[in-house]
Design a protein around this motif. Structure first.
Motif, PDB file in Angstrom:
ATOM      1  N   GLU A   3       0.851  -1.186   0.000  1.00 13.06           N
ATOM      2  CA  GLU A   3       0.000   0.000   0.000  1.00 13.06           C
ATOM      3  C   GLU A   3       0.886   1.235   0.000  1.00 13.06           C
ATOM      4  OE1 GLU A   3      -3.377   1.409   2.946  1.00 13.06           O
ATOM      5  OE2 GLU A   3      -3.621  -0.673   2.274  1.00 13.06           O
ATOM      6  N   PHE A   4       0.721   2.054  -1.027  1.00 14.23           N
ATOM      7  CA  PHE A   4       1.618   3.200  -1.159  1.00 14.23           C
ATOM      8  C   PHE A   4       1.141   4.383  -0.330  1.00 14.23           C
ATOM      9  CE2 PHE A   4       2.316   0.974  -5.243  1.00 14.23           C
ATOM     10  CZ  PHE A   4       3.689   0.789  -5.127  1.00 14.23           C
ATOM     11  N   GLN A   5       2.122   5.127   0.180  1.00 14.69           N
ATOM     12  CA  GLN A   5       1.828   6.378   0.887  1.00 14.69           C
ATOM     13  C   GLN A   5       2.555   7.487   0.140  1.00 14.69           C
ATOM     14  OE1 GLN A   5      -0.082   6.335   3.644  1.00 14.69           O
ATOM     15  NE2 GLN A   5      -0.209   4.094   3.592  1.00 14.69           N
ATOM     16  N   VAL A   6       1.816   8.526  -0.207  1.00 20.57           N
ATOM     17  CA  VAL A   6       2.469   9.636  -0.892  1.00 20.57           C
ATOM     18  C   VAL A   6       2.515  10.837   0.038  1.00 20.57           C
ATOM     19  CG1 VAL A   6       2.307  11.247  -2.819  1.00 20.57           C
ATOM     20  CG2 VAL A   6       1.805   8.834  -3.164  1.00 20.57           C
ATOM     21  N   ASP A   7       3.726  11.357   0.202  1.00 16.82           N
ATOM     22  CA  ASP A   7       3.902  12.542   1.044  1.00 16.82           C
ATOM     23  C   ASP A   7       4.167  13.727   0.133  1.00 16.82           C
ATOM     24  OD1 ASP A   7       4.524  14.512   2.774  1.00 16.82           O
ATOM     25  OD2 ASP A   7       6.214  13.472   3.735  1.00 16.82           O
ATOM     26  N   ARG A   8       3.195  14.619   0.052  1.00 20.15           N
ATOM     27  CA  ARG A   8       3.304  15.729  -0.882  1.00 20.15           C
ATOM     28  C   ARG A   8       4.399  16.706  -0.470  1.00 20.15           C
ATOM     29  NH1 ARG A   8      -2.410  18.066  -1.712  1.00 20.15           N
ATOM     30  NH2 ARG A   8      -1.701  19.646  -0.264  1.00 20.15           N
ATOM     31  N   HIS A   9       4.733  16.700   0.817  1.00 20.61           N
ATOM     32  CA  HIS A   9       5.657  17.731   1.303  1.00 20.61           C
ATOM     33  C   HIS A   9       7.077  17.207   1.475  1.00 20.61           C
ATOM     34  CE1 HIS A   9       2.023  19.981   1.913  1.00 20.61           C
ATOM     35  NE2 HIS A   9       1.541  18.986   2.622  1.00 20.61           N
ATOM     36  N   ALA A  46      -6.417   5.139  -4.490  1.00 19.20           N
ATOM     37  CA  ALA A  46      -6.090   5.248  -3.068  1.00 19.20           C
ATOM     38  C   ALA A  46      -5.240   6.476  -2.762  1.00 19.20           C
ATOM     39  CB  ALA A  46      -5.366   3.984  -2.618  1.00 19.20           C
ATOM     40  N   THR A  47      -4.360   6.869  -3.703  1.00 19.71           N
ATOM     41  CA  THR A  47      -3.410   7.941  -3.392  1.00 19.71           C
ATOM     42  C   THR A  47      -3.761   9.268  -4.041  1.00 19.71           C
ATOM     43  OG1 THR A  47      -2.058   7.261  -5.257  1.00 19.71           O
ATOM     44  CG2 THR A  47      -1.488   6.331  -3.119  1.00 19.71           C
ATOM     45  N   ALA A  48      -4.703   9.255  -4.984  1.00 21.86           N
ATOM     46  CA  ALA A  48      -5.097  10.483  -5.675  1.00 21.86           C
ATOM     47  C   ALA A  48      -3.928  11.146  -6.387  1.00 21.86           C
ATOM     48  CB  ALA A  48      -5.773  11.460  -4.707  1.00 21.86           C
ATOM     49  N   ILE A  49      -3.133  10.336  -7.097  1.00 21.06           N
ATOM     50  CA  ILE A  49      -2.053  10.916  -7.906  1.00 21.06           C
ATOM     51  C   ILE A  49      -2.296  10.557  -9.367  1.00 21.06           C
ATOM     52  CG2 ILE A  49      -0.356  10.855  -6.046  1.00 21.06           C
ATOM     53  CD1 ILE A  49       0.806   8.344  -7.383  1.00 21.06           C
ATOM     54  N   ASN A  50      -1.540  11.231 -10.217  1.00 13.66           N
ATOM     55  CA  ASN A  50      -1.668  11.014 -11.661  1.00 13.66           C
ATOM     56  C   ASN A  50      -1.257   9.590 -12.032  1.00 13.66           C
ATOM     57  OD1 ASN A  50      -0.978  11.019 -14.496  1.00 13.66           O
ATOM     58  ND2 ASN A  50      -1.088  13.248 -14.383  1.00 13.66           N
ATOM     59  N   PRO A  51      -2.077   8.883 -12.818  1.00 17.94           N
ATOM     60  CA  PRO A  51      -1.747   7.500 -13.192  1.00 17.94           C
ATOM     61  C   PRO A  51      -0.392   7.376 -13.884  1.00 17.94           C
ATOM     62  CG  PRO A  51      -3.979   8.031 -13.850  1.00 17.94           C
ATOM     63  CD  PRO A  51      -3.383   9.298 -13.341  1.00 17.94           C
TER      64      PRO A  51
END
Lengths: 148, 315, 310
Positions: A3-9, A46-51
């Motif tokens: 499960e990926f976690q994306v940290d925008r900051h 799940a992460t709301a990032i660009n495919p």
């Protein structure tokens, strides 16, 4: 499954965050050869990032020979990064646990320990390439003897 | 088209239901009222009371007169109908969609603005025609047994001339088209309703005031001081004096009666009096004028709406 | 990845828009290749909504022309390929959710996916029998999204879809959108006056300010086309920049005491601005830094133009 976690900051490019998380999972044995990576759709939902970011990360992993896409099925792990030396029962790891315990006993906190490890890594890297391995092996052995 | 028609139905069904209830209630009322009237006048010879002959027997008059109030009230409802249709059906038809922004949802679907407008205006127009035809017919039906009777409701009263016949239907269509166009231009429902009321009333007033200018009344000439002919069911358009050369002169020249009048007429050289009247057959002439004007206006307004909609200032 | 000969999803040529004599947009030229997720960013009143209305054909440009996959917006060919959610997310308050979806099903029958629309609504915990008027803002957005995505359009136009949503719903809705992009490879234009919420989402950016396109292009290309410069301000130049630096390449520069911070356009074909050497701390700027620098360097008349666009 991972499960990926994306940290925008974090300042790290998003696709690299994904690549690193896969590698981390491979190192820790969370992902093993034959495992399927989540589909781009599942990741972006799940992460709301660009495919395209996910596809870029998977391409990078493919380029490094860690995964392979199988048409119509998904992307599969082909190689593990977990090394016996890093496994839970490996001597190297036991040594390190011992060392950390001693460091704590000596009053070093988490930050101090991390700084020390960083410094040791830098020091080792600064030594001549040929000399590094025997020297490290040399320093390791006595320390192990010390503790046993 | 089926999709836009479904949407038009879904959005207008409350109005349609209300209108259906209204027409049903009016029909019941009129049926009862008319039955009462028929019963009341049965056995009386109404021919004596035709027009304004002044010889209507009091009992006959009394039998008829009961219904006049109801007919006038129904006529008033008929008079108000176009304005109501314009305000409550026309003004929100596009105005509310613009106000709420929902037009942006609807006009970005596969079906285009033409189908959307045709469906919703078509349905509204159909309902307006149906309702106004029903009310106009109810008025005519109730009124028919005692039409143009002594001191009753005459064909040239607005209750009949404006609220029944084809012009009432055309008026409803015009009001709907006006409300729709005003809603599109004003883009807000409430102000559009107010503006629609004003426009519909203004046009009705202008028509009522000016339509007689387009129709030449019939001259009824009575020589010298002979008694004037009774007006019957004609609509008086005023009196004139006649000189031997055939020219007509305003009534204001001799506002007297009896000997004074004779003296005045002699003094001016008047040889007869002219009573200008519109005979009851002119009902259809006036209806024709109103219907034509309303339909042309409605057509122009629908054209304006279509052009504006296609000009696309909808965002 | 995309066929370069294919029609772009959007092409604006010299677009100008006037409202009662006020200029809302002028000289807007841009092209959006198919398959991109474009962020349309700019301050409030920059003309973003006007631009959307031109893309949907709800508005016709005063001058210039807009094309959607080569077709005139508002024509059947363009309409069937476009879905739009306007900023106020208008829906019929007296309709039930099921009826609202029926509007999409019946008015856009060509590619309508009822199962998808129902799933999007259902995943939000919204009963089809609920009246639209009783829904919260987040749930209304979900219904609007179900209506737009159910249409299965190739171009999705979303005017500030995330405004007024709490962070959790915002994440959820964005995820939903991205899943749709992953599934169908559609083109998306999504506007916001807050760029960071789109930074992980978009791969293309259109910066609109005062009715003009200030910046347009691929986000990666943009990041590679500029350099962020920080360091000790040069005491020998009035602006603190290196003497040899190309002043025409400066987008925006500030000095605070001895500290200089600037954004410069790179020299063509290189990864550094001309006249800048390695004595300076340089790094690739973030997208947000590039956009902010452009917004801050707004020409003096931009404020006036922005007002006219509002």
């Amino acid at each position: 499954m991972i499960e990926f976690q994306v940290d925008r900051h974090s300042g790290v490019a998003t696709y690299l965050q994904l690549v690193n998380q896969v590698k981390q999972a491979l190192r820790l044995g969370v992902l093993e050869p034959g495992d399927r990576l989540p589909t781009a759709r599942a990741v972006v939902e799940a992460t709301a990032i660009n495919p395209n970011t996910v596809l870029k990360a998977y391409r990078e992993l493919e380029r490094e020979g860690l995964v392979e896409p199988r048409p119509g099925q998904g992307t599969f792990v082909t190689r593990s990064l977990s090394r016996p030396e890093a496994a839970a029962d490996s001597p190297l790891r036991a040594d390190l646990v011992d060392w950390v315990t001693r460091a704590h006993a000596a009053g070093l906190g988490r930050e101090d320990v991390l700084a020390l490890v960083e410094a040791a890594l830098a020091e080792a890297a600064a030594r001549p390439r040929g000399a590094a391995r025997p020297t490290r092996a040399g320093t390791e052995r006595p320390s192990r003897e010390d503790t046993t | 088209m089926t999709g836009t028609l479904w949407l038009a139905w879904r959005q207008q069904r409350l109005l349609i239901l209300t209108a259906a209830l209204l027409v049903t209630a009016l029909t019941v009322w009129v049926a009862l009222g008319r039955a009462d009237l028929i019963e009341a006048i049965s056995g009386y010879d109404l021919s004596q009371c035709k027009g304004w002959n002044g010889e209507c027997p009091p009992e006959t008059y009394g039998a008829m007169t009961e219904s006049n109030g109801g007919i006038r009230l129904l006529g008033a409802i008929g008079l108000a109908l176009p304005a109501a249709i314009g305000m409550f059906w026309g003004a929100p038809l596009i105005g509310r969609e613009l106000e709420s922004g929902t037009i942006k949802v609807v006009l970005t679907q596969d079906s285009g603005v033409r189908s959307w407008f045709a469906a919703r205006f078509g349905l509204a127009a159909l309902c307006a025609v149906t309702v106004s035809t029903a009310v106009a017919a109810l008025i005519a039906w109730w009124w028919a047994p005692i039409s143009n009777m002594y001191d009753g409701v005459y064909w040239h009263d607005p209750y009949i001339l404006n609220a029944s016949g084809p012009s009432a239907v055309a008026g409803a269509l015009f009001a709907l088209a006006a409300g729709t166009a005003i809603g599109l231009l004003v883009r807000r429902t409430l102000p559009a309703m107010g503006a629609t009321l004003a426009v519909v009333l203004a046009v009705a007033a202008v028509l009522t005031y000016f339509r007689r200018d387009f129709v030449t009344p019939v001259d009824r000439i009575t020589p010298g001081m002979q008694p004037k002919r009774l007006i019957g069911s004609a609509w008086s358009a005023g009196y004139r004096y006649l000189t031997p050369d055939g020219a007509q002169h305003p009534l204001e020249n001799c506002l007297f009666s009896g000997e004074q009048l004779r003296a005045c007429m002699d003094g001016h050289g008047f040889v007869g009096r002219v009573h200008k009247v519109y005979p009851s057959s002119d009902f259809w002439t006036f209806q024709g004028i109103d219907t034509t004007v309303y339909l042309l206006l409605a057509l122009a307004l629908v054209a304006l709406t279509t052009v504006r909609l296609r000009g696309r200032r909808l965002g | 990845m995309n066929d370069p000969t294919a029609e772009p999803a959007l092409r604006a040529t010299a677009i100008g828009q006037r409202f009662r004599g006020n200029r809302a947009l002028h000289d807007c030229d841009f092209e959006l290749p198919a398959g991109r997720i474009a962020a349309l960013v700019g301050p409030n009143g920059a003309g973003k909504s006007t631009l959307f209305h031109l893309m949907t054909g709800l508005l016709r440009p005063t001058t210039g022309e807009m094309r959607v996959f080569g077709a005139v917006p508002g024509t059947r060919a363009a309409r069937t390929r476009t879905a739009f959610i306007s900023q106020d997310k208008p829906l019929y308050p007296q309709f039930t959710v099921a009826e609202m979806l029926a509007v999409g099903r019946r008015l856009s029958p060509r590619h309508w996916d009822q199962a998808k629309a129902e799933r999007i609504v259902g995943e939000g915990g919204i009963s089809p029998k609920t009246r639209i008027g009783t829904l919260s803002g987040g749930k209304r957005t979900r219904v609007a999204l179900a209506l737009a995505l159910g249409k299965q359009a190739d171009l999705l136009l979303l005017d500030e879809p995330l405004a007024d949503l709490d962070p959790l719903v915002r994440h959820e809705v964005t995820g939903l959108l991205m899943a749709e992009v992953a599934d169908r490879g559609i083109t998306v234009v999504i506007s916001s006056h807050v760029l960071p919420e789109l930074e992980n989402v978009c791969d293309h950016v259109l910066l609109l300010q005062g009715g003009r396109i200030r910046l347009a292009g691929d986000t990666q290309d943009l990041r590679e086309a500029y350099t962020r410069l920080t360091g000790r301000a040069d005491p020998d130049t009035p602006d603190g920049l290196p003497p040899g630096a190309d002043r025409a390449a400066v987008v925006h520069a500030t000095t605070t005491g001895r500290h200089l911070s600037a954004l410069l356009r790179n020299a063509p074909g290189t990864s550094l601005p001309s006249g800048v050497d390695e004595h300076w701390i340089t790094r690739a700027p973030s997208l947000e830094e590039i956009l902010l620098a452009h917004l801050r360097s707004a020409p003096r008349n931009a404020a006036h133009a922005t007002e006219a666009a509002a």
